[in-house]
Design an enzyme around this catalytic site. Structure first.
Site, PDB file in Angstrom:
ATOM      1  N   GLU A   1       1.171  -0.893  -0.159  1.00 17.46           N
ATOM      2  CA  GLU A   1       0.327   0.037   0.105  1.00 17.46           C
ATOM      3  C   GLU A   1       0.496   0.879  -0.203  1.00 17.46           C
ATOM      4  O   GLU A   1       2.293   1.531   0.788  1.00 17.46           O
ATOM      5  CB  GLU A   1      -0.906  -0.492   1.092  1.00 17.46           C
ATOM      6  CG  GLU A   1      -1.836  -1.389   1.456  1.00 17.46           C
ATOM      7  CD  GLU A   1      -2.814  -1.021   2.439  1.00 17.46           C
ATOM      8  OE1 GLU A   1      -2.901  -0.021   3.590  1.00 17.46           O
ATOM      9  OE2 GLU A   1      -3.791  -1.686   2.273  1.00 17.46           O
TER      10      GLU A   1
ATOM     11  N   ASP B   1      -5.782   9.593  10.211  1.00 20.85           N
ATOM     12  CA  ASP B   1      -4.663   9.132  10.591  1.00 20.85           C
ATOM     13  C   ASP B   1      -3.479   9.084  11.831  1.00 20.85           C
ATOM     14  O   ASP B   1      -4.173  10.630  11.893  1.00 20.85           O
ATOM     15  CB  ASP B   1      -3.244   8.917   9.393  1.00 20.85           C
ATOM     16  CG  ASP B   1      -3.863   8.166   8.384  1.00 20.85           C
ATOM     17  OD1 ASP B   1      -3.640   7.278   8.256  1.00 20.85           O
ATOM     18  OD2 ASP B   1      -3.677   9.113   7.482  1.00 20.85           O
TER      19      ASP B   1
END
Length: 272
Positions: A51, A62
Site C-alpha cells: 500500500e 491517521d
C-alpha cells in the site's frame, strides 16, 4: 471486473496456506529517492502487497506517525503525479507485486477522476483505498475505478454493524481491510481473540479475503493475526523506523529488517 494482481496474489497465498503480508509506506517519505528504494526492497523483504500512501495535508484518520510521514513527503515535493511516477518506475522491475494507493479523495478530485484512473492504471496501480468516501458516494470514484479495472477496497471497523456491513461490501473488490482498533492508525495492538469474532462475522457476509491492520508492530503480533485472517497490514511500525533513522541508508536498512521479521512471523503460520 477482470482478475487483478490482488486477486491472483490472494489466490496463490490461499494455495500456499498462509496469510498475506501487506505493507504500508508513504510516497516521498522521507524523500522521493529513499521512498522508492524502500518500495523496491519490500517484496524481497517479504511483502506480498504494497500500500502506498498519497500524502495529504489533512489526514484525519491517521495517527501521529503517518501524519508526520505525510508532512515529510509533502516537504520533499511529493505530489500525486510523482507518486504515480514512482509506481511506474517500480513496475519496470516488478510486474507481480500488487500495489494499492491509499489516502483521501481530495488529491484525486483535484487531479481529475477520469485522468487519475487512466494514469493510475497505466502506472501499474491495482487497487484504491480512499478512507473518506463512504459507500453512499460510490458514483464519485468506486464505480468508475471498478470500470477502469481497479479494485476498490473498503475498510470495516469493530463498530460496523450488520446493516452497514452490507452497504460497505456492496461494490468492494480485492479484499476487505478490517481496522481492528477503534481510533487512528498506530493505536494499541489488536488482541487476536477479539479480532477472531469480528472476522467470522465479516466472512459470513463475503467471500473476499479479509486483511487486518492497525497496531501490528512485531513478527509475533503479525503471526497471531495471520492465524485467523487472510492478511496482516503493517504501516505505522515501518514508518516509525523511517522517522527514527539518522540517514537514508539507515532508513532503508531498518525498514527491511522489520519487514523481514514480520514476514517471517507470518510465514511461520500455516493454515490447514
Amino acid at each position: 471486473m477482470s482478475e487483478t494482481r490482488i486477486d491472483r496474489r490472494f489466490r496463490a497465498l490461499k494455495q500456499e496456506g498462509r496469510a498475506a503480508f501487506v505493507t504500508f509506506v508513504m510516497a516521498g517519505d522521507p524523500n522521493q529517492e529513499t521512498a522508492f528504494r524502500i518500495m523496491q526492497g519490500l517484496p524481497e523483504a517479504g511483502a506480498d502487497i504494497i500500500e502506498v500512501g498519497m500524502p495529504f495535508t489533512d489526514p484525519m484518520a491517521d495517527g501521529p506517525a503517518i501524519q508526520q510521514a505525510g508532512l515529510r513527503a509533502l516537504a520533499s515535493g511529493t505530489t500525486l503525479k510523482s507518486t504515480l511516477s514512482m509506481i511506474r518506475e517500480f513496475r519496470k522491475d516488478n510486474d507481480d507485486t500488487p500495489v494499492v494507493l491509499m489516502g483521501y479523495y481530495n488529491p484525486i478530485y483535484s487531479y481529475g477522476v477520469d485522468r487519475f484512473l487512466e494514469d493510475a492504471r497505466d502506472a501499474g496501480v491495482d487497487g484504491l483505498i480512499v478512507v473518506d468516501l463512504p459507500s453512499e458516494e460510490d458514483e464519485e470514484l468506486c464505480l468508475p475505478a471498478m470500470k477502469a479495472g481497479l479494485n476498490f477496497i473498503r475498510l470495516t471497523t469493530p463498530t460496523t454493524d450488520d446493516k452497514r456491513l452490507e452497504a460497505v461490501l456492496k461494490n468492494t473488490s480485492g479484499f476487505i481491510y478490517y481496522v481492528s482498533i477503534a481510533g487512528t492508525t498506530g493505536a494499541a495492538a489488536p488482541k487476536a481473540s477479539d479480532v477472531a469474532q469480528s472476522l467470522q462475522r465479516i466472512k459470513n457476509a463475503t467471500d473476499l479475503p479479509v486483511a487486518v491492520g492497525f497496531g501490528i508492530r512485531s513478527g509475533a503480533q503479525a503471526a497471531e493475526i495471520a492465524e485467523i485472517a487472510d492478511g496482516a497490514v503493517v504501516g505505522s511500525a515501518l514508518i516509525d523506523r523511517i522517522a527514527a533513522a539518522e540517514n537514508d541508508d539507515e532508513a532503508v536498512r531498518s525498514v527491511m529488517e522489520l519487514a523481514s521479521e514480520i514476514s517471517a512471523g507470518i510465514r511461520s503460520t500455516v493454515k490447514h
